[in-house]
Design a protein around this motif. Sequence first.
Motif, PDB file in Angstrom:
ATOM      1  N   THR A  50     -11.924  14.681  -2.304  1.00 36.68           N
ATOM      2  CA  THR A  50     -10.968  14.705  -1.203  1.00 36.68           C
ATOM      3  C   THR A  50     -10.162  15.997  -1.250  1.00 36.68           C
ATOM      4  O   THR A  50     -10.088  16.658  -2.285  1.00 36.68           O
ATOM      5  CB  THR A  50      -9.986  13.519  -1.279  1.00 36.68           C
ATOM      6  OG1 THR A  50      -9.304  13.566  -2.528  1.00 36.68           O
ATOM      7  CG2 THR A  50     -10.709  12.191  -1.154  1.00 36.68           C
TER       8      THR A  50
ATOM      9  N   TYR B 169       0.619   8.263  -5.335  1.00 39.41           N
ATOM     10  CA  TYR B 169       0.790   9.478  -4.531  1.00 39.41           C
ATOM     11  C   TYR B 169       2.083   9.410  -3.725  1.00 39.41           C
ATOM     12  O   TYR B 169       2.853  10.368  -3.686  1.00 39.41           O
ATOM     13  CB  TYR B 169      -0.421   9.660  -3.613  1.00 39.41           C
ATOM     14  CG  TYR B 169      -0.507  11.022  -2.981  1.00 39.41           C
ATOM     15  CD1 TYR B 169      -1.178  12.049  -3.612  1.00 39.41           C
ATOM     16  CD2 TYR B 169       0.082  11.285  -1.755  1.00 39.41           C
ATOM     17  CE1 TYR B 169      -1.271  13.310  -3.042  1.00 39.41           C
ATOM     18  CE2 TYR B 169       0.006  12.518  -1.174  1.00 39.41           C
ATOM     19  CZ  TYR B 169      -0.671  13.539  -1.816  1.00 39.41           C
ATOM     20  OH  TYR B 169      -0.740  14.779  -1.244  1.00 39.41           O
ATOM     21  N   SER B 170       2.336   8.268  -3.101  1.00 37.09           N
ATOM     22  CA  SER B 170       3.556   8.104  -2.296  1.00 37.09           C
ATOM     23  C   SER B 170       4.810   8.127  -3.163  1.00 37.09           C
ATOM     24  O   SER B 170       5.833   8.683  -2.764  1.00 37.09           O
ATOM     25  CB  SER B 170       3.504   6.794  -1.522  1.00 37.09           C
ATOM     26  OG  SER B 170       2.413   6.785  -0.641  1.00 37.09           O
TER      27      SER B 170
ATOM     28  N   ASP C 203       1.899   3.314  -3.607  1.00 41.96           N
ATOM     29  CA  ASP C 203       0.901   3.872  -4.515  1.00 41.96           C
ATOM     30  C   ASP C 203       1.480   5.088  -5.244  1.00 41.96           C
ATOM     31  O   ASP C 203       2.571   5.569  -4.936  1.00 41.96           O
ATOM     32  CB  ASP C 203      -0.385   4.212  -3.774  1.00 41.96           C
ATOM     33  CG  ASP C 203      -0.203   5.311  -2.743  1.00 41.96           C
ATOM     34  OD1 ASP C 203       0.947   5.693  -2.462  1.00 41.96           O
ATOM     35  OD2 ASP C 203      -1.224   5.798  -2.227  1.00 41.96           O
TER      36      ASP C 203
ATOM     37  N   ALA D 249       0.817  -1.216   0.000  1.00 38.58           N
ATOM     38  CA  ALA D 249       0.000   0.000   0.000  1.00 38.58           C
ATOM     39  C   ALA D 249       0.853   1.269   0.000  1.00 38.58           C
ATOM     40  O   ALA D 249       0.410   2.300  -0.474  1.00 38.58           O
ATOM     41  CB  ALA D 249      -0.935   0.001   1.194  1.00 38.58           C
ATOM     42  N   THR D 250       2.060   1.217   0.514  1.00 44.82           N
ATOM     43  CA  THR D 250       2.894   2.422   0.543  1.00 44.82           C
ATOM     44  C   THR D 250       3.529   2.718  -0.811  1.00 44.82           C
ATOM     45  O   THR D 250       4.157   3.750  -0.977  1.00 44.82           O
ATOM     46  CB  THR D 250       4.015   2.290   1.590  1.00 44.82           C
ATOM     47  OG1 THR D 250       4.824   1.163   1.246  1.00 44.82           O
ATOM     48  CG2 THR D 250       3.446   2.126   2.983  1.00 44.82           C
TER      49      THR D 250
ATOM     50  N   THR E  92      -8.046  11.071  -6.756  1.00 44.47           N
ATOM     51  CA  THR E  92      -8.022  11.298  -5.318  1.00 44.47           C
ATOM     52  C   THR E  92      -6.693  10.787  -4.760  1.00 44.47           C
ATOM     53  O   THR E  92      -5.906  10.169  -5.472  1.00 44.47           O
ATOM     54  CB  THR E  92      -9.172  10.556  -4.610  1.00 44.47           C
ATOM     55  OG1 THR E  92      -8.984   9.149  -4.786  1.00 44.47           O
ATOM     56  CG2 THR E  92     -10.526  10.979  -5.140  1.00 44.47           C
ATOM     57  N   ARG E  93      -6.484  10.984  -3.487  1.00 43.91           N
ATOM     58  CA  ARG E  93      -5.270  10.512  -2.820  1.00 43.91           C
ATOM     59  C   ARG E  93      -5.138   8.994  -2.937  1.00 43.91           C
ATOM     60  O   ARG E  93      -4.061   8.447  -2.991  1.00 43.91           O
ATOM     61  CB  ARG E  93      -5.322  10.948  -1.355  1.00 43.91           C
ATOM     62  CG  ARG E  93      -4.339  10.284  -0.409  1.00 43.91           C
ATOM     63  CD  ARG E  93      -2.924  10.708  -0.726  1.00 43.91           C
ATOM     64  NE  ARG E  93      -1.970  10.152   0.185  1.00 43.91           N
ATOM     65  CZ  ARG E  93      -1.410   8.948   0.072  1.00 43.91           C
ATOM     66  NH1 ARG E  93      -1.750   8.145  -0.907  1.00 43.91           N
ATOM     67  NH2 ARG E  93      -0.506   8.539   0.921  1.00 43.91           N
ATOM     68  N   ASN E  94      -6.268   8.296  -3.030  1.00 47.80           N
ATOM     69  CA  ASN E  94      -6.276   6.836  -3.111  1.00 47.80           C
ATOM     70  C   ASN E  94      -6.387   6.330  -4.545  1.00 47.80           C
ATOM     71  O   ASN E  94      -6.854   5.216  -4.775  1.00 47.80           O
ATOM     72  CB  ASN E  94      -7.413   6.268  -2.261  1.00 47.80           C
ATOM     73  CG  ASN E  94      -7.244   6.622  -0.808  1.00 47.80           C
ATOM     74  OD1 ASN E  94      -6.140   6.621  -0.278  1.00 47.80           O
ATOM     75  ND2 ASN E  94      -8.334   6.955  -0.153  1.00 47.80           N
ATOM     76  N   GLU E  95      -6.012   7.148  -5.512  1.00 47.01           N
ATOM     77  CA  GLU E  95      -5.939   6.784  -6.931  1.00 47.01           C
ATOM     78  C   GLU E  95      -7.286   6.480  -7.569  1.00 47.01           C
ATOM     79  O   GLU E  95      -7.372   5.697  -8.504  1.00 47.01           O
ATOM     80  CB  GLU E  95      -5.003   5.587  -7.128  1.00 47.01           C
ATOM     81  CG  GLU E  95      -3.594   5.852  -6.681  1.00 47.01           C
ATOM     82  CD  GLU E  95      -2.688   4.649  -6.860  1.00 47.01           C
ATOM     83  OE1 GLU E  95      -2.984   3.793  -7.713  1.00 47.01           O
ATOM     84  OE2 GLU E  95      -1.692   4.576  -6.149  1.00 47.01           O
TER      85      GLU E  95
END
Length: 194
Positions: free
Chosen positions: A148, A35-36, A33, A30-31, A98-101
Amino acid sequence: MIRLAFTIVAGIVLGLVVHLVSVLALPRIATQDAYSRLTPMTKVNGVTQLPLADPNTSPMPFMDPAFALAICRYDLSGGPIKLTVPVSQAYTSVSFYTRNEIAYYAINDRSAGRKVIELDLMTEAQHSELPEDEEVTAADRLIIDSPTATGLIVMKALAPEPGLMPQAQATLQAATCAPQTEPPAKADTKRGRR
């Protein structure tokens, strides 16, 4: 009967092992993604051009080498932002995540119908605080509501031939993504009176 019991026990043990491995591996996966990955190389509320796609050094998987790519990592907690992207000769697109793609909006040069893709990005709460102005129509102003407060804007410009890549990169270099400095209603009212 013993064979059936052995098969059931083996299935349960295998299921537990798969479940345990997936639960333990999930935080690590999950890290990674988008955004990261883009946070260290991009600035907040500003346009950052990504290097050309190369299988060995590409910051994102499956990048198309025919496109110049720029990213705006936005944060709407300080207020709405204004996005301006000049249109390239071949094709230009802008996608919002969004931040969560999760993709929530996309526009390209053909649907914009102008030489510049220009829009305001804000949260629904910020949009509801805008004053009502009857002189400003939807054709004069494009407002995108972000679900978001943080996310990514991906800008792409097509280079139909390798020799045209500098021109596509120059188009995205002229793009801006910055907090609004004046109230959107006043600026667009002037534009609406032609």
